[in-house]
Scaffold this motif. Structure first.
Motif: not given
Length: 398
Positions: A9-13, A40-47, A76-81, A227-232
């Motif tokens: 769900x947060x991934x879709x958001x 950042x958004x792309x990597x977060x979605x993939x994670x 991928x999580x490391x790449x997100x960080x 993830x939702x809070x950081x993305x938002x």
């Protein structure tokens, strides 16, 4: 499937947010900040998609390697960080060379960590597939143990740096950017909570205790919320600035309505101004309205009277209105009176002109000034000037 939904769900958001921002990236493809946001958004979605148990099982089956998803998700999580820190570096700005150097240093450091994660997985042995509790199940397995600790440490550094930098910056700014930073700080705290539960579960395994529920049931919701809070937080300032600009434009468009209606019929462009669709962008509608107002003012300019303006100014001052505001009211009164005179003149009759030419308008140079002029049309002084002009023209035609 519920454990998958927590992350899907947060991934879709975030995917939706990424799609919204892609046109901006295309229009400004060389902007480092926008590239960092989209990365950042792309990597977060993939994670989020890869970390869901159904996705873990599918990736393992597809590759034919047991627990292959583990190093993949950790990398991928490391790449997100790393992408979060790079984004903050670009967000804060500064000399381009320093920003580029700091960004490359961060990318290099997290790139090295990613390589080490893959090497440790290859050196270790993880023959039993674990979809939800790999961290605790292999917490004591050589090399796999080091891989788990390394990804947790790398993610901790990224999360702490992101949270601390945003917290410090939060106290220095205001507006939509401050709200975005507050969301990032909240997301960072949730992420630190996620890491705390992971570390606690792993340490418990090392000491012979079973706290696996922390890693299996408590950590995933925290990761999803973080993830939702950081993305938002990264999206809100960009969207907020756009929304604020749109609202300001819409407010000006509506406040210009009295002036627009006052001039109605004074110019042939009015027919075209009325045809614009209501669903057209508000920026276009506002520009169209301003153009019609300028055309209308140009049409009634020969009927402007300095006498009306001076009388209205004196009346406004007499009512206790400050001089700056009184000047705007006086100009609005002159426009209202000119509209009445213009409406009463036969089209074939040449418009009168003052001995020294028509007075110049002082409050039509920009949108804010025109809004002030439009709002002044409701003044009793303007109403009196309007009535006086109508009575004068009526008596002249009797």
């Amino acid at each position: 499937m519920n454990s998958g939904l927590i992350l899907y769900v947060p991934g879709v958001v975030l995917v939706t947010a990424l799609v919204i921002k892609l046109p901006t990236l295309r229009r400004g493809e060389h902007a480092p900040l926008m590239r960092s946001v989209c990365a950042m958004l792309l990597v977060a979605c993939v994670v989020l998609f890869l970390a869901a148990p159904p996705s873990i099982s599918a990736v393992n089956d597809l590759t034919g390697i047991t627990n292959f998803s583990a190093p993949l998700v950790y990398c991928v999580l490391t790449a997100f960080s790393g992408s979060c820190i790079v984004l903050v570096i670009n967000w804060r700005g500064g000399p381009p060379e320093r920003v580029r150097r700091a960004s490359m240093l961060c990318i290099s450091a997290y790139g090295v960590v990613t390589v080490f994660l893959a090497v440790l997985f290859v050196l270790g042995e993880a023959p039993v597939e674990r979809l939800r509790d790999l961290d605790t199940y292999y917490a004591s397995t050589p090399f796999i143990r080091e891989m788990i600790v390394l990804y947790l440490l790398a993610h901790t550094v990224g999360s702490v740096v992101l949270t601390v930098l945003c917290w410090r910056w939060l106290r220095q700014i205001a507006g939509a950017l401050r709200t975005g930073l507050a969301l990032i700080v909240l997301g960072g705290l949730l992420d630190i909570g996620y890491l705390t539960t992971k570390f606690a579960a792993v340490f418990a395994r090392w000491s012979g205790r079973d706290w696996d529920y922390l890693s299996t049931h408590v950590a995933p919701p925290l990761a999803s919320a973080a993830a939702l809070m950081v993305g938002a937080g990264f999206i809100f300032p960009l969207m907020g600035q756009r929304a604020s600009s749109t609202w300001r434009t819409y407010r000006q468009y509506r406040l210009l309505c009295p002036l627009w209606l006052e001039l109605q019929g004074s110019s042939p462009s009015w027919a075209a101004a009325m045809k614009i669709a209501w669903w057209a962008p508000v920026e276009l509608r506002k520009s169209h309205r301003e153009a019609a107002i300028h055309d209308g003012l140009l049409s009634i300019a020969p009927y402007f009277s300095s006498t009306v303006r001076i009388a209205a100014f004196d009346a406004a001052i007499f009512q206790g209105i400050v001089r700056e505001r009184a000047a705007v009211v006086a100009e609005a009164a002159m426009i209202a009176a000119a509209c009445r005179v213009h409406a009463s003149v036969h089209p074939s009759k040449a418009p009168p002109t003052e001995q020294h030419g028509a007075p110049r308008l002082e409050y039509t140079g920009d949108s804010d000034s025109m809004v002030s002029l439009s709002r002044s049309l409701g003044s009793p002084v303007v109403a009196a000037a309007r009535r006086h002009a109508s009575m004068t023209e009526g008596a002249r035609h009797e």
